[in-house]
Structure formats: C-alpha cells, structure tokens
Design a protein around this motif. Structure first.
Motif, PDB file in Angstrom:
ATOM      1  N   ALA A   1      19.744  54.691  25.512  1.00 17.49           N
ATOM      2  CA  ALA A   1      20.319  55.306  26.712  1.00 17.49           C
ATOM      3  C   ALA A   1      19.498  55.617  27.644  1.00 17.49           C
ATOM      4  CB  ALA A   1      20.297  55.753  26.657  1.00 17.49           C
TER       5      ALA A   1
ATOM      6  N   HIS B   1      18.995  66.463  26.038  1.00  8.21           N
ATOM      7  CA  HIS B   1      20.669  65.205  26.218  1.00  8.21           C
ATOM      8  C   HIS B   1      21.517  65.556  24.929  1.00  8.21           C
ATOM      9  CE1 HIS B   1      19.023  63.575  29.616  1.00  8.21           C
ATOM     10  NE2 HIS B   1      18.519  62.910  29.593  1.00  8.21           N
TER      11      HIS B   1
ATOM     12  N   GLY C   1      26.760  64.586  22.523  1.00 10.60           N
ATOM     13  CA  GLY C   1      26.905  63.489  22.118  1.00 10.60           C
ATOM     14  C   GLY C   1      26.468  61.800  21.447  1.00 10.60           C
ATOM     15  N   LEU C   2      25.365  61.817  22.755  1.00  9.61           N
ATOM     16  CA  LEU C   2      25.012  60.403  23.054  1.00  9.61           C
ATOM     17  C   LEU C   2      24.037  59.833  21.802  1.00  9.61           C
ATOM     18  CD1 LEU C   2      23.761  59.016  25.421  1.00  9.61           C
ATOM     19  CD2 LEU C   2      21.509  59.965  25.274  1.00  9.61           C
TER      20      LEU C   2
ATOM     21  N   ALA D   1      25.954  60.375  18.188  1.00  7.93           N
ATOM     22  CA  ALA D   1      26.852  59.918  18.107  1.00  7.93           C
ATOM     23  C   ALA D   1      27.150  58.197  18.883  1.00  7.93           C
ATOM     24  CB  ALA D   1      28.216  60.156  18.551  1.00  7.93           C
ATOM     25  N   ARG D   2      27.307  58.305  20.318  1.00 12.66           N
ATOM     26  CA  ARG D   2      27.539  56.828  21.264  1.00 12.66           C
ATOM     27  C   ARG D   2      26.421  55.800  20.592  1.00 12.66           C
ATOM     28  NH1 ARG D   2      27.580  58.271  26.986  1.00 12.66           N
ATOM     29  NH2 ARG D   2      28.025  55.915  27.296  1.00 12.66           N
ATOM     30  N   LEU D   3      24.980  55.867  20.468  1.00 15.17           N
ATOM     31  CA  LEU D   3      24.417  55.802  20.327  1.00 15.17           C
ATOM     32  C   LEU D   3      24.491  54.809  18.918  1.00 15.17           C
ATOM     33  CD1 LEU D   3      20.986  56.830  21.680  1.00 15.17           C
ATOM     34  CD2 LEU D   3      22.188  55.207  22.528  1.00 15.17           C
TER      35      LEU D   3
ATOM     36  N   ALA E   1      27.544  54.231  17.212  1.00 16.33           N
ATOM     37  CA  ALA E   1      28.370  53.471  17.160  1.00 16.33           C
ATOM     38  C   ALA E   1      27.721  52.429  18.023  1.00 16.33           C
ATOM     39  CB  ALA E   1      29.528  54.157  18.059  1.00 16.33           C
ATOM     40  N   GLU E   2      27.241  52.600  19.288  1.00 15.68           N
ATOM     41  CA  GLU E   2      27.345  51.019  19.388  1.00 15.68           C
ATOM     42  C   GLU E   2      26.780  50.230  18.823  1.00 15.68           C
ATOM     43  OE1 GLU E   2      26.883  48.197  22.589  1.00 15.68           O
ATOM     44  OE2 GLU E   2      28.565  49.884  22.269  1.00 15.68           O
TER      45      GLU E   2
ATOM     46  N   ARG F   1      28.475  48.522  16.233  1.00 13.88           N
ATOM     47  CA  ARG F   1      29.975  47.847  16.308  1.00 13.88           C
ATOM     48  C   ARG F   1      28.916  46.877  16.769  1.00 13.88           C
ATOM     49  NH1 ARG F   1      30.700  44.986  20.648  1.00 13.88           N
ATOM     50  NH2 ARG F   1      28.375  45.608  21.961  1.00 13.88           N
TER      51      ARG F   1
ATOM     52  N   GLN G   1      29.395  61.668  11.115  1.00 17.65           N
ATOM     53  CA  GLN G   1      29.374  60.022  11.358  1.00 17.65           C
ATOM     54  C   GLN G   1      29.940  59.225  10.544  1.00 17.65           C
ATOM     55  OE1 GLN G   1      29.406  60.090  14.864  1.00 17.65           O
ATOM     56  NE2 GLN G   1      28.536  61.907  14.317  1.00 17.65           N
TER      57      GLN G   1
END
Length: 146
Positions: A49, A80, A84-85, A87-89, A91-92, A95, A122
């Motif tokens: 990120a 930061h 939610g950063l 969680a985004r990392l 999740a990516e 994925r 998570q």
C-alpha cells in the motif's frame, strides 16, 4: 566416530535441504502428488500500500506453496492504522492466492501483543499456541479456509 560442528555453512544447508526433501517425498504420498503441479514450488507473494507520494504505508509479505498462503509479515504505518488498510492488504493477498494460485487455505503466526484479534475478525481460527515464545509472549498459529 562423528565430529559435530556449529558453523553456518550454506553448501551443507543446501545439501541437507535436498536430502530431507528427497526423504520427505519418498515417505509422503501427499508430497509426491504435488510434484509437477503449480503448487510444487514456493512462490513469494507481496502486496504493498503506497501513499500519494509513493511511500510504503503498509505491506504484506508471504508465500504460496502446496495450495496454502503463508502470511509472513503484515504491517501498517501508525498514521494509517484503524482505516481498514490491513484488512485490504490481507484480502488482496488471499484473493491473489485463491484466484491466481489455486490456494484453498491460509496460515500465519502472530504474537499476543500484535494482532490475534484482528486476524480472528478476518475469519482466521486459532489452531495452536506456543507459550513463552519468546519469554513472556504467546505466539498464536491461525488458519483460514479461502
């Protein structure tokens, strides 16, 4: 008679790793089944990120092997956090592991003062813990179905 040495030796480590791998494959039908599949080799996986200046605001490093994602490091810079950063990392990475590398599960280790609650949020479940590793700290081992 044997002589024991405690020296770091790259060539011996490579030799040892190769011989252990051969023995493991010979002893395990599961490991033999991985041979010649895309999951046979460990492949690094990293998600970064970057802020508007291109500075690292957070990141995740890990690897995929045997249809598993193994998260090694996940960090978000203090300004930061709570947005939610992380969680985004995560999740990516999940994925990518699932859709591009056919991974079905994820695993990681975290210490009690780090983020076991975050990972549980998570969808990760504790499957083990190591008390006093390092002294005064508990390490959690967590897994998740992808």
């Amino acid at each position: 008679m044997f002589r024991l040495e405690t020296e770091v030796d790259r060539e011996r480590r490579i030799l040892l790793s190769g011989r252990l791998h051969q023995d493991n494959v010979a002893a395990s039908a599961g490991l033999r089944a991985l041979l010649t599949t895309p999951a046979e080799h460990e492949v690094p996986l990293e998600v970064w990120a970057l802020d508007e200046h291109g500075t690292v605001a957070g990141g995740l490093t890990g690897r995929t092997w045997a249809y598993w994602l193994h998260v090694d490091l996940l960090w978000v810079d203090a300004p930061h956090r709570g947005l939610g950063l992380g969680a985004r990392l995560l999740a990516e990475a999940e994925r990518t592991a699932r859709t591009e590398r056919a991974c079905t599960r994820s695993r990681l280790e975290t210490w009690d003062f780090q983020a076991p609650g975050f990972y549980r949020g998570q969808g990760y479940e504790e499957i083990g813990r190591v008390e006093d590793y390092p002294p005064g700290v508990t390490e959690f081992i967590l897994v998740k179905e992808l």
